[in-house]
Write a protein that holds these residues in place. Sequence first.
Motif, short mmCIF file in Angstrom:
data_model
loop_
_atom_site.label_atom_id
_atom_site.label_comp_id
_atom_site.label_asym_id
_atom_site.label_seq_id
_atom_site.Cartn_x
_atom_site.Cartn_y
_atom_site.Cartn_z
N ARG A 295 0.83 -1.21 0.00
CA ARG A 295 0.00 0.00 0.00
C ARG A 295 0.86 1.26 0.00
N LYS A 296 2.02 1.18 0.63
CA LYS A 296 2.93 2.34 0.59
C LYS A 296 3.44 2.56 -0.82
N ILE A 297 3.83 1.51 -1.49
CA ILE A 297 4.28 1.62 -2.89
C ILE A 297 3.16 2.19 -3.75
N THR A 298 1.94 1.69 -3.53
CA THR A 298 0.79 2.16 -4.28
C THR A 298 0.54 3.65 -4.04
N ALA A 299 0.69 4.07 -2.79
CA ALA A 299 0.49 5.49 -2.45
C ALA A 299 1.54 6.37 -3.11
N ILE A 300 2.77 5.92 -3.13
CA ILE A 300 3.84 6.69 -3.78
C ILE A 300 3.53 6.87 -5.26
N VAL A 301 3.09 5.79 -5.90
CA VAL A 301 2.73 5.86 -7.32
C VAL A 301 1.55 6.81 -7.52
N ALA A 302 0.56 6.72 -6.60
CA ALA A 302 -0.64 7.56 -6.71
C ALA A 302 -0.31 9.04 -6.59
N LYS A 303 0.73 9.37 -5.83
CA LYS A 303 1.13 10.77 -5.67
C LYS A 303 1.59 11.40 -6.98
N TYR A 304 1.97 10.55 -7.92
CA TYR A 304 2.41 11.05 -9.23
C TYR A 304 1.30 11.00 -10.27
N GLY A 305 0.06 10.85 -9.79
CA GLY A 305 -1.09 10.98 -10.68
C GLY A 305 -1.59 9.70 -11.29
N TYR A 306 -1.06 8.56 -10.89
CA TYR A 306 -1.52 7.29 -11.44
C TYR A 306 -2.55 6.66 -10.50
N GLU A 307 -3.49 5.91 -11.08
CA GLU A 307 -4.47 5.18 -10.27
C GLU A 307 -4.14 3.69 -10.38
N PRO A 308 -3.29 3.20 -9.49
CA PRO A 308 -2.82 1.82 -9.60
C PRO A 308 -3.84 0.79 -9.10
N MET A 309 -4.81 1.21 -8.28
CA MET A 309 -5.78 0.26 -7.75
C MET A 309 -6.95 0.15 -8.73
N PHE A 310 -6.86 -0.79 -9.62
CA PHE A 310 -7.86 -0.92 -10.67
C PHE A 310 -9.21 -1.36 -10.10
N MET A 311 -10.24 -0.66 -10.52
CA MET A 311 -11.59 -0.94 -10.05
C MET A 311 -12.33 -1.74 -11.11
N GLU A 312 -12.95 -2.84 -10.70
CA GLU A 312 -13.71 -3.65 -11.65
C GLU A 312 -14.76 -4.46 -10.89
N ASN A 313 -15.69 -4.99 -11.65
CA ASN A 313 -16.73 -5.86 -11.09
C ASN A 313 -17.55 -5.14 -10.02
N ALA A 314 -17.90 -3.90 -10.31
CA ALA A 314 -18.74 -3.12 -9.39
C ALA A 314 -20.18 -3.62 -9.45
N GLY A 315 -20.96 -3.31 -8.42
CA GLY A 315 -22.35 -3.75 -8.43
C GLY A 315 -23.11 -3.31 -7.20
N VAL A 316 -24.28 -3.89 -7.04
CA VAL A 316 -25.17 -3.57 -5.92
C VAL A 316 -25.72 -4.88 -5.36
N MET A 317 -25.69 -5.00 -4.02
CA MET A 317 -26.21 -6.19 -3.36
C MET A 317 -27.47 -5.86 -2.59
N LYS A 318 -28.44 -6.74 -2.70
CA LYS A 318 -29.70 -6.64 -1.97
C LYS A 318 -29.64 -7.58 -0.77
N VAL A 319 -29.91 -7.03 0.43
CA VAL A 319 -29.91 -7.85 1.64
C VAL A 319 -31.20 -7.59 2.41
N ASP A 320 -31.55 -8.51 3.29
CA ASP A 320 -32.76 -8.31 4.08
C ASP A 320 -32.44 -7.52 5.34
#
Length: 372
Positions: A295-320
């Motif tokens: 996470r530290k490496i990821t944060a250092i990369v993010a400080k230079y404008g990159y989004e290293p944490m790729f987001m995928e498979n988003a959705g919505v869950m229904k619960v009772d």
Amino acid sequence: MPALIFSSRFLFFTVTLPLLVSIALYRLDTFDPAHHPADSLVYSNASIPPLINDKLLTGAEFIGVGLLNSPEDIAYHVDSGLIYTGCVDGWVKRVKVAESVNDSVVEDWVNTGGRPLGIAFGIHGEVIVADAYKGLLNISGDGKKTELLTDEADGVRFKLTDAVVVADNGVLYFTDGSYKYNVHQFIFDILEGKPYGRLLSFDPTTRLTRVLLSGLYFANGVSMSPDQTHLVFCETPIRKCSKYYINGGRVEVFIQGLPGYPDNIRYDGDGHYWIAMPSGVTTLWKLAMKYPFLRKITAIVAKYGYEPMFMENAGVMKVDLEGNPIAYYHDQTLSHITTGVKIGNYLYCGSLSHSRIIRLDLLKYPAQNKKL
């Protein structure tokens, strides 16, 4: 000999020097991630519901394309039939949805001058906005008056006012996602792995702001139980939603080990909560959550404008009402879904990055038992 010299120089400038620079950057950077709670690193299928629609975009319709810039939250006003949503350009917009999405009308309503996130309706017709930068706002007079209700608690200013819900007695309950990082820095809060989030209340009668819970991991969505006895709130990086009992302040787990990272949670008035997840759990997320140095490496990369944490498979869950998973609508190619609201037979989804609201007909495209 010249070839050997060239080869040595090539290796130095392409491998050795970048490696030395990277090590120096890592050692000099003061970002200090913490270990996440052990139970948040447990992955199982226990929270996967029996009914699945893993092709949410198949059959989905898009509302307000190009007119809604990152509509993060969605609130439906039953009497007027209008959808209210907050956009990244500061506008709270109103959407009149028609049978055909092409006939939908988008109206620029009020610009807060900040970043409106959570939206709810007050008991006297007000529109309550959790603005990430401004604080908790009250918009009344059909948009003619905007009042700041609160922007700090216990001497600590909100850094990321996030979600809000209104109780039947008029008390507002809301989250401050982080008192250290603002909305454009939220990835650093998640990567640091320290609990800077708070759950709060504001009483319009006494004008008192109270901290109900502190030490939360990126406190996000919040919803009121139908019997008004407790709140359900989400902590994004630890994939958990909890109950907070208003009388007594008792806290208990509502659902944990989610297949994604929860954002907003909405009650549909029909015995179900809908939990939006901007990203599913990926191998990269698993490794980063487990190992602080990654996470530290990821944060250092993010400080230079990159989004290293790729987001995928988003959705919505229904619960009772007890947190038992019922149905899951998601799509491998989808990311940044932040809100899921059921209106009639449709599921409406807000987003942190797309310029549209997604609408899915739940009767035409239902979640089904994958074991059949």
